[in-house]
Design a protein around this motif. Structure first.
Motif, PDB file in Angstrom:
ATOM      1  N   LEU A 376       1.095  -1.388  -0.179  1.00  0.00           N
ATOM      2  CA  LEU A 376       0.165  -0.262  -0.509  1.00  0.00           C
ATOM      3  C   LEU A 376       0.539   1.303   0.433  1.00  0.00           C
ATOM      4  N   LEU A 379       1.902   2.552  -4.035  1.00  0.00           N
ATOM      5  CA  LEU A 379       0.695   3.054  -3.849  1.00  0.00           C
ATOM      6  C   LEU A 379       0.686   4.081  -3.756  1.00  0.00           C
ATOM      7  N   PHE A 380       0.124   4.375  -2.695  1.00  0.00           N
ATOM      8  CA  PHE A 380       0.474   5.586  -1.895  1.00  0.00           C
ATOM      9  C   PHE A 380       1.443   6.887  -3.233  1.00  0.00           C
ATOM     10  N   THR A 434      -4.514   5.983   0.759  1.00  0.00           N
ATOM     11  CA  THR A 434      -4.687   5.641  -0.398  1.00  0.00           C
ATOM     12  C   THR A 434      -5.947   5.759  -1.137  1.00  0.00           C
TER      13      THR A 434
END
Length: 456
Positions: A376, A379-380, A434
């Motif tokens: 994650l 992704l962020f 996110t």
């Protein structure tokens, strides 16, 4: 990452299995950088020194010391990293390449002075019982690590990616090799080998820097001129790094999960090892992120603004905007797919991997949560990178501020809930920001044409 992105797009354009594999391999090593490679090196050094270094607590002291060195150097240099990147990008756009190297030297001088003073201050508090060699090596290592972050940021614009990769290969081979060669000297030997290896890495990177850019002056402090300073970028660099390490510091200094290791350095045995392994496991996602952003999004981004500048039709402008959106979605989707495979592999072979590293299989549930959390984070980071392309600095600043607050609050809550909840605070904080980043980016894309013309 313009220069590296150019080379990646060249490899991808060949449309051969070898070209694609090479692009992902190079992207994985470049995007991982010193942080993840250091984590990997720390694990290898610890595992291979287990039978040599006696007592074993010295290995723990080495790993904890190096972890603090990396964490604090990232936080301290955070305000400089993005600000300097923006300065370099602006000067290259103006074709004033001669200002780059002198200002790089100025940033390194300031970085060395600040990190040196902070290192001396840190080692003068609570480390009276440690050997003098340990304190000197920690100060030197902290200064070197801080300068490496600056050099890596600086080299994000070069096209000599093979030289950068060779520098990483030489540097981290030296880190592991020297630490293992000197491990019979105990803590000082392990730390000395680690610091010497990073010094070699910094030397290699510095050689590339000085070969790449000419300089009419030896040093220039224009980078710190108020005209070229972006306070929002400095705050983003600080808050993001604080946010990434907030949960670790909370676990380290909590009465429930932390223990004192050396000086005022604390560690959390139950939390640290899975986090280290998790960051090593996100190398495939980092490669996918860099390739997709640089090979797809950057091209459509350039095409969109070229269409705006050349007075293309509205249909053409809208088409390029749509391709930008699709490339971002495809990139995020690829990161998710890659990390799903990684999580499944860890689910199937994680216990065996922990056994090889002489770690209890009881760590497996926390390792899986940390792998998801680290995924994650990629992704962020990818979403923030797209926002930087669109120059939405206020959105990035708001998101990084929310991230550090949520990570701290959710981590504290997870500790109160007990061991079964460990790791979920970090993962939930990243999931929240996110989702918020996706919604923010969607809103920006909807109004992209309007804002592009109205801000001219």
């Amino acid at each position: 990452m313009a220069g590296i992105g150019f080379e990646l797009r060249k490899l991808m354009s060949r449309e051969t299995l070898t070209g694609v594999a090479r692009a992902y391999f190079y992207a994985g090593l470049i995007s991982s950088g010193p942080m993840i490679l250091s984590c990997f090196g720390i694990l290898i050094i610890g595992a291979l020194s287990f039978a040599v270094v006696i007592p074993g607590v010295l290995i723990t002291q080495f790993q904890v010391s190096v972890t603090y060195m990396i964490a604090c150097s990232l936080i301290v240099t955070g305000p400089l990293q993005l600000s300097f990147t923006r300065f370099v990008s602006d000067r290259l756009y103006e074709r004033r390449d001669d200002l780059v190297l002198p200002n790089y030297r100025a940033v390194q001088l300031v970085c060395t002075a600040v990190s040196g003073l902070l290192g001396i201050l840190a080692m003068s508090i609570g480390f009276d019982q440690t050997p003098l060699a340990y304190r000197i090596l920690m100060i030197a290592g902290f200064v070197i690590a801080s300068n490496i972050w600056i050099a890596v940021i600086f080299l994000s614009s070069v096209k000599q990616y093979r030289q950068v990769l060779w520098s990483f290969a030489i540097g981290y081979s030296a880190v592991v090799g020297l630490a293992l060669a000197l491990n019979h000297h105990g803590l000082a030997g392990l730390l000395g080998g680690f610091v010497a290896g990073h010094a070699i890495l910094l030397l290699c990177l510095s050689v590339i820097v000085h070969r790449q850019y000419p300089g009419s002056r030896y040093i220039s402090f224009e980078v710190f001129d108020r005209r070229f300073v972006y306070p929002s970028l400095a705050w983003v660099g600080l808050l993001f790094n604080l946010g990434v390490w907030a949960d670790k510091f909370i676990f380290w200094f909590s009465d429930v999960t932390g223990t004192r290791v050396v000086g005022w350095f604390h560690a959390s045995v139950i939390y640290d090892i899975p986090v280290f392994l998790a960051y090593v496991c996100v190398m495939p996602a980092m490669a996918a992120f860099l390739v997709r952003i640089e090979a797809d999004f950057a091209g459509y981004y350039d095409a969109f603004y070229d269409a705006v500048r050349t007075g293309a039709t509205l249909q053409r402008i809208n088409a390029m905007r749509d391709m930008m959106v699709r490339s971002v979605r495809a990139g995020l989707s690829e990161i998710v797919k890659v990390q799903i495979v990684v999580v499944l592999l860890m689910l199937g072979f994680g216990a065996a991997l922990l056994g090889v590293l002489r770690i209890s299989s009881l760590y497996l549930p926390l390792l899986l949560v940390d792998v998801i959390a680290a995924s994650l984070q990629v992704l962020f980071l990818g979403l923030l990178n797209v926002m930087f392309y669109l120059d939405t600095r206020r959105d990035v600043l708001r998101l990084t501020g929310i991230f550090i607050v949520l990570n701290a609050l959710f981590t504290l809550l997870s500790i109160r809930l007990g061991p079964a909840a460990y790791g979920y605070g970090f993962a939930l904080a990243l999931l929240s920001v996110t989702i918020l980043a996706v919604r923010t980016l969607d809103a920006r894309f909807v109004t992209l044409e309007y804002e592009t013309y109205m801000l001219q």
